[in-house]
Design an enzyme around this catalytic site. Structure first.
Site, PDB file in Angstrom:
ATOM      1  N   CYS A   1     -46.423 -51.827   1.364  1.00  0.00           N
ATOM      2  CA  CYS A   1     -47.147 -50.952   0.452  1.00  0.00           C
ATOM      3  C   CYS A   1     -46.456 -50.932  -0.899  1.00  0.00           C
ATOM      4  CB  CYS A   1     -47.241 -49.542   1.027  1.00  0.00           C
ATOM      5  SG  CYS A   1     -45.661 -48.678   1.065  1.00  0.00           S
TER       6      CYS A   1
ATOM      7  N   CYS B   1     -36.435 -34.309   2.719  1.00  0.00           N
ATOM      8  CA  CYS B   1     -37.509 -33.702   3.514  1.00  0.00           C
ATOM      9  C   CYS B   1     -37.156 -32.329   4.078  1.00  0.00           C
ATOM     10  CB  CYS B   1     -37.939 -34.656   4.625  1.00  0.00           C
ATOM     11  SG  CYS B   1     -38.550 -36.236   4.001  1.00  0.00           S
TER      12      CYS B   1
END
Lengths: 534, 302
Positions: free
Chosen positions: B52, B275
């Site tokens: 990606c 995160c």
């Protein structure tokens, strides 16, 4: 007549092959192909619906945040979220918009600008900038034959030869290469901004189904704001000026038909505002007529054709009926990209489509925005909706976005001051997946209109589908033989030297293609009238 | 409250951790070909398959070290589809030339389809074919990101995407491989590994070929929410400021307990966040089972 194949077409996201026929120095036929597939939507079947936000985020590592954001809207609709908390709306806008600042700056300097620069003139550079001197020496070495091993000027060389539209003034080229280097840290800082609220970038973790995961503290907001000042200053004083300068320096190119396509434009509307409107307005333009200005009304008219794509025949048609099965042996097929059509027409999406729509929406606040007005004025001066206009639209909308981001920060400040410890960021009541549900998420990604469709069956994903900006733009011809926007824009492109087809890349890159996004597998099943649009 | 049981996977990890303690860690010896006195810059060939571009973008998100120094002084980027100026036939011959010269660092981004090679083709060749040819002449191979390391998300789909080690085994290629998983890979994991390799250092790796320097501890080991975990405090509502700021995210599917990585120590994007600090559960993106076997990501592990 000559046939030219460019594979890989580099400096884009993903793998793209372009094949053109050239007669008398002009492109007479064009085929573009997406040559890689991963099967992302298909593998989501049977998974927890909330996973879609995480997994589709990874469709693209360049327009990160766009897919996670859109997926969350689709999942929220399907899960029955009443209304997204206002703080979550603002934080998502700030997470996503920072990515746009990164995306557009990177696209211009690192991916596109090199098409307009003759780097060999740097060998005459006599200035004192240490980095340009380094590049000068590397370029000198690489242009020697054979070069000293190890001293390569990659990624700046090798390349096609410079043509008549390349800038050859050594000071101008050195200046733009300097901005190329400066923009490396600017785009990294834009990602850093997004990570302050989103956890990390690429692939933020802060946007989840139902809202966001954190309320930034005043220090984080302060850091974000100071980075925004720096990045916005680069955008206003360097990026926009470079693009407008380039447009003027290349005015014959801007006035030419290079890269002009069908001139059908589509925008779903991007960045929700407090009053329910969008920063970038919704609209669809076909044959110069504004045929639609409401995103909900667009949904029934989105169809996908698979005549020339590697999917099982007879399964195209309306998204609710098309299939997701590959057929790699299908005769005549040449791409993994489907052909979405709106009211049967191929549509260009992206910054220029947004600007074209804004220019027609006199009823919308965006119409009076100075950036939109500047675009209207450039078109008024004779700029054609082609290659240069796409770069200009991208730069001008970035400028417009910077202003809006300052406003959203203020909105968040006042919200935080009002609610203090009670800021609501998540719809916890609808966190667990329901037995069934359907939903659509529609937004604007940096590259254009983006839609996600989900159907929940038995608490899991029954179907998932994305119709993505580059699917619109890089679509192949449909069953009526109507070409997609890339292919149409390539027709008549001048290729005076078949060994040096530099204009092909210019046309394709002006769209900012993202092939990893474009190749998707599936489209939703169900009656169109059922889809609930946010 | 017992939230976790030990799986076979974790057992293997514990055993490999034990080996490390005994000094039996597998390791990669760096090269001294590119010492600081040498004028020659090491060549980098960067292949993208089912990717990606997120790992490229992640490397490009680095502010320190400075990217222009890396591009101009440290490495000669001979092939990289996303950033190279060359295109079409010029790009193809740039790759051929670099591969024929050999002795480069081969970076692979994205998985390679194992179900049917036609799912990823560049320059008319399958990425498997291009990879096999490039691997043969490489000095070392770095698999960047979860997909190139272990197949990542595409492994769960019909294309059967697999990581580099699968294809090295399949074709019997004996090359040094370092896996730098993560979705995406952290830029410092990449720069640190490249620098260590070029300085001739010994890079200790675990059973999954990840550098122990960065993957020797779990997220849980260093998580700022750990004290609340120890006190059995678990976040159930993101709107509650106390829970949001410090409660353990296990009920929201956090995989930090079994996920190796130094995110809490080096943080992301120039050290601004990561995160679990941001209240988002760890997805386990550096582990071989990611993504399919770790799903659901946002529900408590059964």
């Amino acid at each position: 007549m000559g046939k030219i194949t460019i594979d890989p077409l580099t400096r884009i996201e993903g793998h793209l092959k372009v094949e053109v026929n050239v007669e008398s120095g002009r492109v007479t036929e064009a085929n573009v192909s997406g040559t890689m597939a991963r099967g992302i939507e298909n593998l989501l079947k049977g998974k927890d619906p909330r996973d879609a936000v995480y997994v589709t985020e990874r469709i693209c590592g360049v327009c990160f945040a766009a897919h996670g954001w859109t997926a969350s809207l689709a999942v929220e609709k399907a899960q029955g979220t009443a209304a997204l908390p206002d703080a979550a709306r603002i934080l998502r806008n700030l997470i996503a918009s920072a990515c746009w600042l990164h995306d557009h700056v990177l696209h211009f300097y690192h991916l596109s600008a090199l098409d307009y620069l003759d780097l060999s003139v740097l060998t005459q550079y006599t200035g004192l900038d240490p980095f340009i001197i380094k590049i000068r020496d590397l370029v000198k070495n690489e242009l020697n034959n054979p070069p000293v091993e190890g001293e390569y000027a990659g990624p700046l060389l090798p390349s096609y030869s410079a043509d008549e539209y390349c800038i050859r003034d050594v000071e101008l080229v050195a200046g733009l290469v300097q901005h190329y280097l400066d923009a490396l840290s600017i785009q990294a800082k834009a990602k850093k901004m997004s990570a302050i609220f989103g956890g990390k970038q690429p692939h933020q973790s802060g946007i989840i189904a139902g809202g966001v995961t954190q309320v930034p503290d005043p220090t984080q907001i302060y850091v974000y704001r100071s980075l925004l000042d720096e990045v916005a200053s680069f955008i206003n004083n360097v990026y926009v000026k470079d693009v407008i300068f380039l447009a003027q320096a290349l005015w014959p190119l801007a006035k030419s038909n290079l890269g002009v396509g069908h001139q059908n434009f589509l925008s779903y509307g991007g960045f929700p505002e407090a009053d329910g409107s969008y920063l970038y307005p919704e609209g669809a333009i076909i044959n110069e007529a504004l045929v639609e200005n409401n995103r909900s009304n667009m949904v029934p008219y989105i169809n996908e054709d698979i005549t020339n794509a590697w999917y099982v025949s007879g399964t195209g048609g309306h998204p609710s009926e098309s299939s997701q099965d590959f057929d790699l042996d299908k005769p005549g097929a040449h791409t993994f990209v489907k052909a979405p059509r709106f009211q049967g027409q191929p549509m260009e999406v992206g910054p220029m489509a947004r600007m074209m729509v804004a220019a027609r929406r006199e009823d919308h606040p965006a119409f009076m925005n100075p950036s939109v007005q500047q675009f209207i004025s450039l078109i008024g001066q004779g700029m054609r909706p082609g290659v240069i206009a796409r770069h200009a639209a991208r730069a001008l909308e970035t400028q417009m976005l910077c202003k809006a981001m300052e406003r959203w920060l203020q909105e968040f400040d006042s919200l935080a001051a009002r609610f203090r410890n009670k800021v609501v960021i998540h719809d916890t009541a609808h966190w667990d997946p329901p037995y069934s549900g359907i939903g659509v998420g529609m937004t604007e990604a940096p590259r254009g209109a983006l839609g996600h469709w989900i159907r929940i069956v038995d608490h899991t994903i029954g179907n998932y589908s994305c119709v993505v900006p580059t699917t619109w733009n890089s679509s192949p011809a449909d069953d009526a033989g109507i070409k997609g926007p890339f292919e149409q824009a390539l027709l008549n492109t001048p290729v005076p030297d078949e060994n040096n087809p530099v204009n092909i890349g210019r046309v394709i890159r002006s769209f900012d293609p993202c092939l990893a996004c474009a190749v998707h597998l599936y489209t939703p099943k169900g009656e169109t009238s059922e889809w609930i649009v946010p | 409250m017992k939230l976790f049981t030990i799986t076979r996977r974790q057992f293997i990890k514990m055993v490999s951790g034990g080996l490390a303690a005994l000094g039996l860690t597998p390791k990669v010896k760096g090269t001294e070909l590119f010492s600081s006195t040498s004028l020659k810059k090491p060549a980098v060939v960067w292949l993208e398959a089912q990717d990606c571009a997120g790992c490229t973008e992640s490397v490009l998100s680095c502010l320190e070290p400075d990217l222009k120094t890396f591009l101009l002084d440290t490495a000669a980027i001979r092939y990289h589809e996303t950033i190279m100026k060359a295109e079409g036939s010029i790009a193809e011959s740039a790759l051929d030339e670099a591969v024929n010269e050999g002795g480069y660092i081969l970076v692979v981004e994205g998985s390679i389809p194992a179900a049917d090679a036609r799912f990823c083709r560049v320059s008319g060749k399958s990425s498997e074919e291009t990879f096999v040819k490039a691997a043969g002449n490489a000095l070392v191979i770095i698999a960047i990101g979860a997909c190139a390391s272990y197949g990542g998300i595409p492994r769960a789909g019909v294309t059967g995407g697999q990581g580099v080690s699968y294809f090295l085994d399949k074709h019997g290629i004996n090359k040094t491989l370092i896996n730098l998983p993560g979705c995406p890979c952290h830029p410092l994991w990449f720069f640190d590994t490249v620098t260590a390799f070029l300085n001739g250092e010994i890079i200790r790796i675990d059973a999954y070929k990840r550098p122990l320097k960065h993957f020797g501890q779990t997220i849980h080991d260093n998580c700022p929410r750990r004290p609340r975990y120890n006190a059995n405090k678990f976040l159930s509502d993101w709107n509650n400021p106390g829970e949001r700021e410090s409660f353990c995210l296990a009920l929201k599917g956090c995989k930090g307990y079994t996920t190796h990585g130094d995110c809490p120590l080096i943080k992301w994007n120039d050290g601004v966040n990561y995160c679990t600090a941001n209240g988002a559960p760890c997805s386990g993106c550096t582990e071989p089972p990611f993504y399919d076997e770790l799903s659901p990501l946002y529900a408590r592990e059964e």
